[in-house]
Design an enzyme around this catalytic site. Structure first.
Site, mmCIF file in Angstrom:
data_model
loop_
_atom_site.group_PDB
_atom_site.id
_atom_site.type_symbol
_atom_site.label_atom_id
_atom_site.label_comp_id
_atom_site.label_asym_id
_atom_site.label_seq_id
_atom_site.Cartn_x
_atom_site.Cartn_y
_atom_site.Cartn_z
ATOM 1 N N ARG A 43 0.761 -1.101 0.011
ATOM 2 C CA ARG A 43 0.056 0.028 -0.134
ATOM 3 C C ARG A 43 0.858 1.289 0.212
ATOM 4 O O ARG A 43 0.349 2.363 -0.524
ATOM 5 C CB ARG A 43 -0.737 -0.085 1.236
ATOM 6 C CG ARG A 43 -1.859 1.172 1.219
ATOM 7 C CD ARG A 43 -2.683 1.241 2.619
ATOM 8 N NE ARG A 43 -3.578 0.039 2.653
ATOM 9 C CZ ARG A 43 -4.706 -0.030 2.145
ATOM 10 N NH1 ARG A 43 -5.505 1.053 1.521
ATOM 11 N NH2 ARG A 43 -5.437 -1.160 2.559
ATOM 12 N N LYS A 59 -13.942 6.521 12.060
ATOM 13 C CA LYS A 59 -14.405 7.023 13.635
ATOM 14 C C LYS A 59 -14.112 8.307 13.696
ATOM 15 O O LYS A 59 -14.720 9.254 14.582
ATOM 16 C CB LYS A 59 -13.594 6.245 14.453
ATOM 17 C CG LYS A 59 -13.752 4.723 14.535
ATOM 18 C CD LYS A 59 -15.077 4.308 14.537
ATOM 19 C CE LYS A 59 -15.453 2.971 14.219
ATOM 20 N NZ LYS A 59 -15.225 2.756 12.642
ATOM 21 N N THR A 149 -3.108 -10.871 4.218
ATOM 22 C CA THR A 149 -3.344 -9.498 3.066
ATOM 23 C C THR A 149 -4.773 -8.886 3.250
ATOM 24 O O THR A 149 -5.037 -8.020 2.132
ATOM 25 C CB THR A 149 -3.253 -10.416 1.778
ATOM 26 O OG1 THR A 149 -3.993 -11.561 1.549
ATOM 27 C CG2 THR A 149 -1.820 -10.525 1.345
ATOM 28 N N GLY A 187 -27.371 -2.878 4.903
ATOM 29 C CA GLY A 187 -27.644 -2.284 5.924
ATOM 30 C C GLY A 187 -26.460 -2.743 7.193
ATOM 31 O O GLY A 187 -27.121 -3.209 8.219
ATOM 32 N N HIS A 450 -20.152 4.840 41.201
ATOM 33 C CA HIS A 450 -21.139 5.574 41.020
ATOM 34 C C HIS A 450 -21.101 6.918 41.186
ATOM 35 O O HIS A 450 -20.171 7.449 41.591
ATOM 36 C CB HIS A 450 -22.143 5.377 42.071
ATOM 37 C CG HIS A 450 -23.492 6.051 42.168
ATOM 38 N ND1 HIS A 450 -24.633 5.903 41.316
ATOM 39 C CD2 HIS A 450 -23.916 7.247 42.699
ATOM 40 C CE1 HIS A 450 -25.465 6.819 41.621
ATOM 41 N NE2 HIS A 450 -24.892 7.563 42.280
#
Length: 471
Positions: A43, A59, A149, A187, A450
């Site tokens: 790449r 993200k 790969t 979806g 909490h």
């Protein structure tokens, strides 16, 4: 380092072909365990699909679009004014995304240098002996080879990607402007996440799904909550039980022909995101060696990642085992490196969490109710809604619930499912519990801080063996 320098001319102990999450992790771990290691990647940057055009950039866009959407629709109720005047500079958003990607891919190169992994740039092909790798005409000899790969987006046969209007996930991550109407074919995880990005930024988004519900791999109750949330907060339109019959680019836009209940419809749009799944990538890799491949193109392996060719192994998206997830590949990378170093390496495929990073997020680990019913397993379910959780109500992320499924006799946790803004972070506790064979009572009797969202997990577990306190 002395051992490596003296043996520089000897064959490598292991060559990893592919520098994605499985490959680069395998290479680093192998080097850490004292194996002379090289990693081949064509790449030009390390990190594979995940870091370059997948998990990480998506993200970044999800975060940016969520902030924008929040500013427009949520700030006012907190007394913060000006949300209606907020604008989005898509170019700057894309630039910020690219900065994060560059930093992370460069970080892997640093880790290679730190751990003594040789980074070989170029596309590799296995030689006839199976354990030599040819890169740009040069042969690298090795005692073992790990194929890592990865995978690539699957196109519709009549609608090839041009990454301008007919988009794979790669093109959908790089759009230069917000489309007026984006149609998402499929979806599943990728379609819902990227559809969500552009819906938040103002696009009309239509999701076309052939199955009777989106993300049919989800627990049905949890899947319904997800779709309800996306309809309500982002106004995404869902067309389930709808088959794609044809499509084409038309000028600067496109049209998609779909069929539902025997009726055809042509949908006009600015862009089509095709997210019908991913397929293993082995182009040019196995032309000279007969590594076993199944009907779908996946490399066949045994329980120790071995292919049918001696000393050739495979991990990650390219194999016919486990979900196609980056973190699964990473665990396999560590496991195969440990095995090659003479240690025990293992991956528990029953406890691999999954996450859909929409708003709300959905996270799950283990079995769904539907899977347990099909297997004839007697189970009990404990649920706790976030609307009854004090932290969730305080910060206004009260949508969704925790659902825990346990064995009816032993109380062992068999599956866990969460819908909430922080579901992806919360699922780790339940994955850890399942890895160590915990019961719901083990978790329910563990003190949780909490106020935290994690208290909803405690209460859902209490609902399995007793009763929750706050619902």
């Amino acid at each position: 380092m002395l051992r490596r320098s003296l043996s520089a001319l000897a064959p490598y102990d292991v060559i990893v072909v592919g520098g994605g999450p499985g490959g680069y992790v395998a290479a680093i771990k192998a080097a850490q365990l004292g194996l002379k290691t090289a990693c081949v990647e064509g790449r030009g940057t390390l990190g594979g699909t995940c870091l370059n055009v997948g998990c990480i950039p998506s993200k970044a866009l999800l975060h940016a679009s969520h902030m924008y959407h929040d500013a427009q629709h949520s700030f006012a109720k907190w007394g913060i004014s000006g949300g209606d005047k907020v604008t989005m500079d898509v170019a700057k958003m894309q630039s910020k995304k690219a900065q994060g990607v560059t930093g992370l891919t460069g970080g892997i190169e640093f880790l290679f240098k730190k751990n003594g992994v040789e980074y070989v740039k170029g596309y590799g092909a296995l030689a006839a002996d199976g354990t030599s790798v040819i890169v740009d005409g040069k042969t690298y000899e090795s005692k073992s080879v790990v194929i890592a790969t990865g995978s690539e987006p699957t196109p519709l046969p009549f609608l090839p990607f041009d990454e301008e209007v007919i988009l794979s996930s790669t093109g959908a991550l790089a759009l230069k402007k917000v489309p007026k109407h984006l149609v998402v074919v499929g979806g599943g995880v990728i379609g819902l996440e990227l559809g969500s990005v552009w819906a938040r930024l103002g696009a009309k988004v239509t999701v076309v799904e052939a199955a009777d519900r989106c993300s049919p791999f989800l627990d049905a109750e949890i899947g319904d909550l997800l779709v309800k949330g996306l309809k309500n907060t982002e106004k995404i339109v869902f067309k389930t039980k709808t088959a794609v019959k044809g499509g084409k680019r038309v000028g600067d836009g496109a049209e998609l022909t779909v069929e539902s209940n025997g009726k055809e419809e042509v949908i006009q749009c600015d862009a089509i995101l095709v997210s019908i799944g991913r397929r293993p990538y082995t182009k040019g890799l196995l032309d000279q060696v007969k590594v076993g491949i199944d009907k779908r193109g996946f490399v066949e392996i045994d329980d120790h990642f071995r292919t049918n060719v001696k000393n050739v192994y495979a991990i990650g998206d390219v194999v016919n085992k486990g979900p196609m997830l980056a973190h699964k590949a990473e665990d396999e990378g560590i496991a195969i490196a440990e095995q090659l170093a003479g240690k025990s390496g293992h991956v528990n495929y029953d406890v691999i969490p999954g996450v859909i990073y929409t708003m709300p997020e959905v996270a799950w680990v283990g079995k769904s109710e539907e899977e347990l019913k099909k297997a004839g397993v007697a189970y009990k379910v404990g649920k706790f809604p976030f609307i009854a959780n004090s932290r969730a109500k305080t910060v206004d992320v009260k949508e969704g619930m925790v659902k825990v499924i346990v064995d009816a006799k032993t109380d062992k946790i068999l599956g866990a499912h969460i819908v909430n803004a922080q579901a992806g972070e919360l699922i780790a506790e339940l994955a850890l519990a399942m890895e160590y064979g915990a019961s719901s009572e083990d978790v329910g009797r563990t003190c949780h801080a909490h106020p935290t969202l994690a208290e909803a997990i405690k209460e859902a577990c209490m609902a399995c063996y007793a009763k929750p306190i706050h619902a």
